[in-house]
Design a protein around this motif. Structure first.
Motif, PDB file in Angstrom:
ATOM      1  N   ARG A  74     -27.650  -2.934 -35.864  1.00 25.53           N
ATOM      2  CA  ARG A  74     -27.519  -3.226 -37.535  1.00 25.53           C
ATOM      3  C   ARG A  74     -28.098  -1.665 -37.814  1.00 25.53           C
ATOM      4  NH1 ARG A  74     -31.197  -3.931 -41.482  1.00 25.53           N
ATOM      5  NH2 ARG A  74     -30.561  -4.846 -43.586  1.00 25.53           N
ATOM      6  N   GLU A  75     -29.411  -1.134 -37.602  1.00 24.35           N
ATOM      7  CA  GLU A  75     -29.806   0.038 -37.939  1.00 24.35           C
ATOM      8  C   GLU A  75     -28.749   1.076 -37.675  1.00 24.35           C
ATOM      9  OE1 GLU A  75     -32.420   2.402 -39.880  1.00 24.35           O
ATOM     10  OE2 GLU A  75     -32.483   0.111 -39.354  1.00 24.35           O
ATOM     11  N   LEU A  76     -28.263   1.214 -36.656  1.00 22.83           N
ATOM     12  CA  LEU A  76     -27.029   2.257 -36.682  1.00 22.83           C
ATOM     13  C   LEU A  76     -26.000   2.258 -37.423  1.00 22.83           C
ATOM     14  CD1 LEU A  76     -26.961   2.180 -32.698  1.00 22.83           C
ATOM     15  CD2 LEU A  76     -28.263   4.023 -33.937  1.00 22.83           C
ATOM     16  N   ALA A  77     -25.523   0.938 -37.776  1.00 24.45           N
ATOM     17  CA  ALA A  77     -24.449   0.640 -38.547  1.00 24.45           C
ATOM     18  C   ALA A  77     -24.816   1.072 -39.967  1.00 24.45           C
ATOM     19  CB  ALA A  77     -23.792  -0.561 -38.470  1.00 24.45           C
ATOM     20  N   ILE A  78     -25.699   0.588 -40.444  1.00 22.57           N
ATOM     21  CA  ILE A  78     -26.268   0.861 -42.134  1.00 22.57           C
ATOM     22  C   ILE A  78     -26.302   2.416 -42.046  1.00 22.57           C
ATOM     23  CG2 ILE A  78     -27.014  -1.366 -42.276  1.00 22.57           C
ATOM     24  CD1 ILE A  78     -30.003  -0.029 -42.077  1.00 22.57           C
ATOM     25  N   ARG A  79     -26.661   3.257 -41.177  1.00 19.94           N
ATOM     26  CA  ARG A  79     -26.517   4.709 -41.203  1.00 19.94           C
ATOM     27  C   ARG A  79     -25.390   5.282 -41.121  1.00 19.94           C
ATOM     28  NH1 ARG A  79     -31.746   7.048 -39.747  1.00 19.94           N
ATOM     29  NH2 ARG A  79     -33.316   5.637 -39.525  1.00 19.94           N
ATOM     30  N   GLY A  80     -24.227   4.684 -41.289  1.00 17.46           N
ATOM     31  CA  GLY A  80     -22.840   5.231 -41.458  1.00 17.46           C
ATOM     32  C   GLY A  80     -22.055   5.136 -40.077  1.00 17.46           C
ATOM     33  N   ASN A  81     -22.614   4.643 -39.168  1.00 22.48           N
ATOM     34  CA  ASN A  81     -21.909   4.827 -37.810  1.00 22.48           C
ATOM     35  C   ASN A  81     -21.124   3.705 -37.442  1.00 22.48           C
ATOM     36  OD1 ASN A  81     -23.499   7.347 -36.316  1.00 22.48           O
ATOM     37  ND2 ASN A  81     -25.287   6.054 -37.038  1.00 22.48           N
ATOM     38  N   HIS A  82     -19.928   3.942 -36.634  1.00 22.27           N
ATOM     39  CA  HIS A  82     -19.225   2.617 -36.341  1.00 22.27           C
ATOM     40  C   HIS A  82     -19.624   2.120 -34.921  1.00 22.27           C
ATOM     41  CE1 HIS A  82     -15.224   0.143 -35.972  1.00 22.27           C
ATOM     42  NE2 HIS A  82     -15.499   0.362 -34.705  1.00 22.27           N
ATOM     43  N   ASP A 130     -37.029  -6.793 -36.636  1.00 15.96           N
ATOM     44  CA  ASP A 130     -36.072  -7.004 -37.847  1.00 15.96           C
ATOM     45  C   ASP A 130     -36.863  -7.646 -39.061  1.00 15.96           C
ATOM     46  OD1 ASP A 130     -34.385  -7.939 -39.755  1.00 15.96           O
ATOM     47  OD2 ASP A 130     -33.023  -8.845 -38.029  1.00 15.96           O
ATOM     48  N   TYR A 131     -37.225  -6.578 -40.164  1.00 16.01           N
ATOM     49  CA  TYR A 131     -38.096  -7.144 -41.106  1.00 16.01           C
ATOM     50  C   TYR A 131     -37.276  -7.955 -42.023  1.00 16.01           C
ATOM     51  CZ  TYR A 131     -41.868  -4.032 -40.080  1.00 16.01           C
ATOM     52  OH  TYR A 131     -42.947  -3.374 -39.796  1.00 16.01           O
ATOM     53  N   ASP A 132     -35.814  -8.320 -41.889  1.00 20.47           N
ATOM     54  CA  ASP A 132     -35.210  -9.292 -42.486  1.00 20.47           C
ATOM     55  C   ASP A 132     -35.784 -10.834 -42.207  1.00 20.47           C
ATOM     56  OD1 ASP A 132     -33.811  -7.655 -44.099  1.00 20.47           O
ATOM     57  OD2 ASP A 132     -32.004  -7.506 -42.745  1.00 20.47           O
ATOM     58  N   LEU A 169     -46.002  -6.382 -32.780  1.00 19.67           N
ATOM     59  CA  LEU A 169     -45.444  -5.846 -33.984  1.00 19.67           C
ATOM     60  C   LEU A 169     -45.319  -6.754 -35.034  1.00 19.67           C
ATOM     61  CD1 LEU A 169     -42.775  -3.587 -32.210  1.00 19.67           C
ATOM     62  CD2 LEU A 169     -45.251  -3.185 -32.709  1.00 19.67           C
ATOM     63  N   ILE A 170     -44.853  -8.089 -34.641  1.00 22.64           N
ATOM     64  CA  ILE A 170     -44.679  -9.195 -35.604  1.00 22.64           C
ATOM     65  C   ILE A 170     -45.946  -9.221 -36.264  1.00 22.64           C
ATOM     66  CG2 ILE A 170     -44.064 -11.473 -36.212  1.00 22.64           C
ATOM     67  CD1 ILE A 170     -42.156 -11.049 -33.722  1.00 22.64           C
ATOM     68  N   SER A 225     -40.435  -1.349 -38.300  1.00 20.63           N
ATOM     69  CA  SER A 225     -39.055  -1.562 -38.479  1.00 20.63           C
ATOM     70  C   SER A 225     -38.133  -1.046 -37.624  1.00 20.63           C
ATOM     71  CB  SER A 225     -38.358  -1.445 -39.895  1.00 20.63           C
ATOM     72  OG  SER A 225     -38.392   0.043 -40.025  1.00 20.63           O
ATOM     73  N   TRP A 226     -36.617  -1.128 -37.514  1.00 20.87           N
ATOM     74  CA  TRP A 226     -35.852  -0.308 -36.684  1.00 20.87           C
ATOM     75  C   TRP A 226     -35.764   0.986 -37.311  1.00 20.87           C
ATOM     76  CZ3 TRP A 226     -34.619  -0.523 -31.883  1.00 20.87           C
ATOM     77  CH2 TRP A 226     -34.775  -1.584 -31.375  1.00 20.87           C
ATOM     78  N   ASN A 227     -36.235   1.531 -38.316  1.00 20.23           N
ATOM     79  CA  ASN A 227     -35.888   2.768 -39.101  1.00 20.23           C
ATOM     80  C   ASN A 227     -36.317   3.870 -38.247  1.00 20.23           C
ATOM     81  OD1 ASN A 227     -35.525   4.446 -41.491  1.00 20.23           O
ATOM     82  ND2 ASN A 227     -37.667   4.882 -41.560  1.00 20.23           N
ATOM     83  N   ARG A 228     -37.560   3.979 -37.751  1.00 19.00           N
ATOM     84  CA  ARG A 228     -37.913   5.102 -36.881  1.00 19.00           C
ATOM     85  C   ARG A 228     -37.150   5.286 -35.423  1.00 19.00           C
ATOM     86  NH1 ARG A 228     -44.208   6.342 -36.394  1.00 19.00           N
ATOM     87  NH2 ARG A 228     -43.861   6.476 -38.650  1.00 19.00           N
ATOM     88  N   PRO A 229     -37.374   4.325 -34.715  1.00 19.79           N
ATOM     89  CA  PRO A 229     -36.374   4.068 -33.481  1.00 19.79           C
ATOM     90  C   PRO A 229     -34.897   4.213 -33.658  1.00 19.79           C
ATOM     91  CG  PRO A 229     -37.274   1.728 -34.018  1.00 19.79           C
ATOM     92  CD  PRO A 229     -38.031   2.649 -35.017  1.00 19.79           C
ATOM     93  N   GLY A 230     -34.294   3.937 -34.621  1.00 22.31           N
ATOM     94  CA  GLY A 230     -32.959   4.138 -34.866  1.00 22.31           C
ATOM     95  C   GLY A 230     -32.721   5.577 -34.896  1.00 22.31           C
ATOM     96  N   GLN A 231     -33.635   6.508 -35.811  1.00 25.15           N
ATOM     97  CA  GLN A 231     -33.510   7.943 -35.845  1.00 25.15           C
ATOM     98  C   GLN A 231     -33.815   8.358 -34.617  1.00 25.15           C
ATOM     99  OE1 GLN A 231     -32.011   9.612 -38.489  1.00 25.15           O
ATOM    100  NE2 GLN A 231     -32.038  11.004 -37.124  1.00 25.15           N
ATOM    101  N   ASP A 232     -34.590   7.844 -33.724  1.00 28.68           N
ATOM    102  CA  ASP A 232     -34.819   8.352 -32.524  1.00 28.68           C
ATOM    103  C   ASP A 232     -33.410   8.189 -31.496  1.00 28.68           C
ATOM    104  OD1 ASP A 232     -37.512   9.205 -33.006  1.00 28.68           O
ATOM    105  OD2 ASP A 232     -38.440   7.072 -31.978  1.00 28.68           O
TER     106      ASP A 232
END
Length: 527
Positions: free
Chosen positions: A65-73, A294-296, A431-432, A509-516
């Protein structure tokens, strides 16, 4: 992220003939100020919630999900298990009817289906053969597991090739799909699939996929003299065995594990289960990325499983959940701190220290709640005996089993969360707990050490300290951390409240690892 600035290599052996060994003095990594969208394929044995055994499933779900919301297919390829949660798959339909996957001296006919899993684009591969690879009552646990997942890996690559898909990145996971980069280099690059680069994530080194030479004939690799080479797939400890995970490490362009500390422990501190020499040989393409959550799903501000939602500015709502938890478990409603344990009752999780913590907490004026079960009947029986022993206590409840609603309520209602693991690649429990303002009490191993910083002894600034940490796996070590947590709750309630707030401020959240991971993808794509 350890190792990301080092030179990554193309899948397979380097030009000097040594598989995957990079230069001794790698140049610095290039920077990517503006990045194009990537086509990323995740090939995985699990993805929550449709096929979940452990944390790997959550990682694939959250990272995708994190990769997709950053504009990747992003697409995911999974086995079409008989046990899939079809209620979470939408618009499932057949998209590729005649996929013939080479197997032994013939081929197995497969059908590929497509469906959406909470917005994620997923392909499911269904083989039609007497081997009945995925139409079974569970995901793992069969004598032919190595062949089952070797077939799945070959089928996934065959599907990408036959469907004309040329992703920028193929991201595979654990030993089950570690043959993907082997197949890519040894078979599919020669057929024209020169574009993809492979990232392998290892979630747990305890399982590596050891097998014999029969695998080579089954998958079409043949050439035992090539693959039984020490620098390719031959197991480091057993010269007559092939090691699928080792093959993944050798052939992948980059290898990650699920925390920087665990990456170091597996390479240098004896937790690589025999793969230490291989990790050293390939250390320039090896690093750790802490998992996200997943913070959702895990968010006290929107959590539908708890009676009172709360956040950093409304933290008093946590105490309402504590009362609700006590009422549900028929515990005394008093001023005592509540310590909790949630997780598999597995020796890895430090069960002897969990048992000790129960009695220590009760003796020190606290309450204790446990939620967990074990596939081991002996361990379950032991904790059932403990449950009966403490059944009349108004300050203790052991729930042997798993209950999703109750797990959310415990995270929201407990004051402290115990994670005393022997080893822990990443860990999601702490983490939770941090997200819910439940102060973690952890042992300084793996991802626990990377995410929890001791209130009294950390070198971090005060506002970043978020729990209690102990080093040595023994009762004295546990008491040193748990005792300080209980004492702070009793004697310095305002300090404990600040610790709760620090915990809630942390972003896992997945924000930082997504960028990593995007940094890794960009890096290996340029090689």
């Amino acid at each position: 992220l350890a190792g990301v600035s080092a030179t990554a290599v193309r899948a397979g052996p380097t030009t000097d003939g040594t598989p995957g060994v990079a230069p001794d003095t790698p140049p610095p990594a290039p920077s990517y100020p503006s990045r194009q969208s990537l086509f990323i394929v995740q090939i995985a044995p699990e993805m929550a919630p449709v096929a979940k055994v452990g944390g790997l499933a959550d990682v694939v779900f959250g990272l995708t999900r994190e990769l997709a919301i950053r504009g990747n297919h992003v697409e995911v390829i999974l086995p079409k298990y008989a046990t899939l949660r079809y209620d979470h798959i939408f618009e499932l339909h057949e998209v590729f009817h005649d996929l013939w996957v080479p197997w032994y001296e013939a081929a197995i006919h497969c059908t590929v289906y497509f469906g959406f899993v909470h917005g994620r684009k997923c392909f499911f591969i269904e083989p039609h053969s007497r081997d009945d690879f995925f139409s079974r009552g569970s995901i793992y646990g069969f004598p032919d597991d190595v062949l089952r997942y070797a077939f799945f890996s070959r089928a996934a690559m065959e599907f990408l090739w036959r469907a004309g898909k040329h992703p920028d990145i193929i991201h595979c996971h654990d030993w089950q799909t570690a043959l993907v980069p082997v197949f890519l280099y040894e078979i599919y690059q020669r057929l024209g699939m020169n574009h993809p680069r492979v990232c392998l994530t290892i979630h747990n080194f305890a399982h590596q996929g050891l097998t014999g030479g029969e695998l080579l004939r089954a998958t079409g690799l043949h050439q035992p003299e090539r693959y039984f080479d020490y620098h390719r797939l031959r197991d480091n400890r057993h010269p007559n065995a092939l090691n699928l995970l080792k093959g993944g490490v050798v052939y992948a362009n980059f290898v990650t594990t699920v925390s920087p500390r665990y990456a170091a422990e597996t390479k240098d501190q004896g937790q690589g289960f025999g793969l230490e020499p291989t990790l050293h040989m390939h250390q320039v393409k090896y690093g750790g990325v802490v998992n996200g959550i997943d913070y959702d799903v895990w968010n006290p501000e929107i959590d539908q499983h708890i009676p009172v939602r709360y956040g950093l500015d409304t933290i008093d709502g946590k105490y309402d959940n504590k009362r609700a938890l006590r009422h549900r478990l028929m515990l005394a409603d008093n001023e005592k701190p509540m310590v909790a344990f949630i997780g598999r009752l597995d020796p890895q999780k430090g069960l002897d220290l969990v048992r000790h913590a129960i009695f220590y907490t009760l003796e020190r004026g606290g309450q204790f709640v446990l939620l967990g079960s074990s596939p081991d009947p002996g361990i379950n029986a032991d904790f059932w005996g403990l449950k009966r022993m403490l059944n009349d206590s108004p300050d203790c409840h052991l729930e042997i089993g798993f209950d999703e609603d109750l797990s959310h309520l415990i995270y929201a209602g407990a004051d402290m969360m115990l994670v005393p693991s022997r080893f822990e690649p990443c860990g999601l429990t702490q983490l939770i707990a941090l997200r819910y303002g439940t102060v973690p009490i952890v042992r300084a191993v793996g991802g626990l050490a990377d995410t929890v910083f001791d209130k009294d002894h950390s070198s971090r600034p005060l506002h970043e300290r978020n729990g209690y940490v102990f080093e040595h796996y023994d009762q004295a070590g546990l008491e040193s951390a748990l005792g300080r947590g209980l004492a702070c709750y009793h004697q310095y309630p305002e300090h404990f409240r600040e610790l709760m707030k620090n915990a809630m401020r942390a972003d896992y959240s997945w924000n930082r690892p997504g960028q990593d991971y995007l940094n890794i993808y960009d890096y290996i794509r340029d090689k």
